[in-house]
Design a protein around this motif. Structure first.
Motif, PDB file in Angstrom:
ATOM      1  N   LYS A  75       0.815  -1.210   0.000  1.00 57.21           N
ATOM      2  CA  LYS A  75       0.000   0.000   0.000  1.00 57.21           C
ATOM      3  C   LYS A  75       0.856   1.272   0.000  1.00 57.21           C
ATOM      4  O   LYS A  75       0.410   2.321  -0.432  1.00 57.21           O
ATOM      5  CB  LYS A  75      -0.915   0.011   1.236  1.00 57.21           C
ATOM      6  N   LYS A  76       2.073   1.158   0.529  1.00 57.00           N
ATOM      7  CA  LYS A  76       2.967   2.314   0.573  1.00 57.00           C
ATOM      8  C   LYS A  76       4.297   1.909  -0.062  1.00 57.00           C
ATOM      9  O   LYS A  76       5.117   1.236   0.556  1.00 57.00           O
ATOM     10  CB  LYS A  76       3.178   2.791   2.013  1.00 57.00           C
ATOM     11  N   GLU A  97       1.146   5.334  -9.484  1.00 58.41           N
ATOM     12  CA  GLU A  97       0.776   6.314  -8.457  1.00 58.41           C
ATOM     13  C   GLU A  97      -0.738   6.496  -8.417  1.00 58.41           C
ATOM     14  O   GLU A  97      -1.357   6.511  -7.339  1.00 58.41           O
ATOM     15  CB  GLU A  97       1.469   7.644  -8.752  1.00 58.41           C
ATOM     16  N   ALA A 129      -3.206   5.151  -5.395  1.00 54.10           N
ATOM     17  CA  ALA A 129      -4.017   6.119  -4.660  1.00 54.10           C
ATOM     18  C   ALA A 129      -5.484   5.700  -4.640  1.00 54.10           C
ATOM     19  O   ALA A 129      -6.184   5.891  -3.631  1.00 54.10           O
ATOM     20  CB  ALA A 129      -3.870   7.500  -5.285  1.00 54.10           C
ATOM     21  N   GLY A 137      -3.702   3.762  -1.172  1.00 54.90           N
ATOM     22  CA  GLY A 137      -2.268   3.671  -0.914  1.00 54.90           C
ATOM     23  C   GLY A 137      -1.531   4.926  -1.354  1.00 54.90           C
ATOM     24  O   GLY A 137      -2.134   5.966  -1.664  1.00 54.90           O
ATOM     25  N   HIS A 138      -0.211   4.812  -1.417  1.00 54.58           N
ATOM     26  CA  HIS A 138       0.620   5.983  -1.723  1.00 54.58           C
ATOM     27  C   HIS A 138       1.945   5.516  -2.322  1.00 54.58           C
ATOM     28  O   HIS A 138       2.556   4.568  -1.838  1.00 54.58           O
ATOM     29  CB  HIS A 138       0.882   6.790  -0.454  1.00 54.58           C
ATOM     30  N   PHE A 190       5.652   6.926  -2.981  1.00 55.83           N
ATOM     31  CA  PHE A 190       6.608   7.993  -2.675  1.00 55.83           C
ATOM     32  C   PHE A 190       7.732   7.884  -3.696  1.00 55.83           C
ATOM     33  O   PHE A 190       8.427   6.866  -3.764  1.00 55.83           O
ATOM     34  CB  PHE A 190       7.158   7.839  -1.256  1.00 55.83           C
ATOM     35  N   THR A 237       4.052  14.207  -7.044  1.00 53.83           N
ATOM     36  CA  THR A 237       4.973  14.614  -5.985  1.00 53.83           C
ATOM     37  C   THR A 237       6.287  13.883  -6.177  1.00 53.83           C
ATOM     38  O   THR A 237       6.344  12.656  -6.099  1.00 53.83           O
ATOM     39  CB  THR A 237       4.402  14.292  -4.596  1.00 53.83           C
ATOM     40  N   ALA A 247       9.605   8.633   4.907  1.00 55.52           N
ATOM     41  CA  ALA A 247       8.844   7.867   3.925  1.00 55.52           C
ATOM     42  C   ALA A 247       9.350   6.436   3.836  1.00 55.52           C
ATOM     43  O   ALA A 247       8.553   5.492   3.700  1.00 55.52           O
ATOM     44  CB  ALA A 247       8.928   8.541   2.563  1.00 55.52           C
TER      45      ALA A 247
END
Length: 236
Positions: free
Chosen positions: A5-6, A79, A83, A87-88, A90, A107, A168
């Motif tokens: 998820k990340k 990404e 999302a 999730g995200h 980085f 980002t 992160a």
């Protein structure tokens, strides 16, 4: 690697190589042809600013002319899809080009700075900059002439946003390095930090990096094909 998820993605010069931008540490790379101590240190800039600025002018023109490739686009798609799942992604890059942003990444953390920005050594102001830099360039903020330099991290200088990057990484549940040499620290140490936190790790590269043995998994081939395949395997 489960259903992360990340995801923490670290990109290096190999991601932009297929867009025509040179890598640094492989055979025929930029630092195989040029001496970084004469072109990429504060001391070199102080001793011979014209030569340093001219070198970066040529690189800036190359960035402006380049276009994102399928690897950049795949990260944008991942990404967006991540999302949508709550999730995200980085995205931390060692690259000083803007191809991630032009592909659509929202980002991006540039730990080594950005070539399309200039920094005034008199007042510290950072300004978007797409033209050549020389000793007649004036700072738009304070008006000082001859004190503008590329807003990039030179040898001997501290990378940018390290606290944000460390936070992160600690929060991630997957670490992926794409197109990196594994030779430049602190970025080269992130895989071992991830392993120490029991975060799964994967290297995606044209060939094994200097720290390839530290990764749990590896996918080798051009970033434009190997990265989209890897992300597709994750459902992204």
């Amino acid at each position: 690697m489960g259903d992360p998820k990340k995801i923490f993605v670290l990109t290096g010069a190999g991601v932009s190589a297929e867009s025509g931008l040179g890598t640094f540490r492989d055979r025929g790379g930029i630092w195989a042809r040029f001496d970084p101590m004469r072109l990429a240190t504060p001391e070199a800039y102080a001793a011979d600013p014209d030569t340093v600025l001219d070198f970066y002018d040529h690189r800036r023109r190359g960035v402006v002319a380049a276009e994102p490739n399928a690897a950049h686009v795949a990260l944008v798609r991942a990404e967006t899809r991540l999302a949508a799942r709550g999730g995200h992604l980085f995205l931390c890059t060692q690259n000083v080009d803007d191809l991630h942003e032009r592909a659509g990444s929202r980002t991006v953390v540039h730990m080594h700075g950005e070539l399309l920005k200039a920094r005034c050594t008199a007042c510290g102001a950072v300004t978007p900059w797409r033209d050549d830099l020389n000793r007649t360039s004036a700072c738009p903020a304070c008006g000082t002439v001859g004190r503008m330099r590329p807003d990039v991290v030179w040898f001997g200088e501290m990378p940018m946003q390290l606290d944000t990057i460390e936070d992160a990484l600690a929060a991630a549940d997957l670490f992926v390095a794409v197109g990196t040499s594994g030779a430049v620290y602190p970025a080269a140490g992130y895989v071992r930090q991830a392993r120490a936190l029991n975060i799964p790790t994967c290297e995606i590269n044209l060939e094994p990096s200097d720290n390839a043995e530290a990764f749990d998994d590896a996918r080798y081939g051009p970033a434009s094909t190997a990265l989209p395949r890897f992300l597709a395997d994750l459902g992204l």
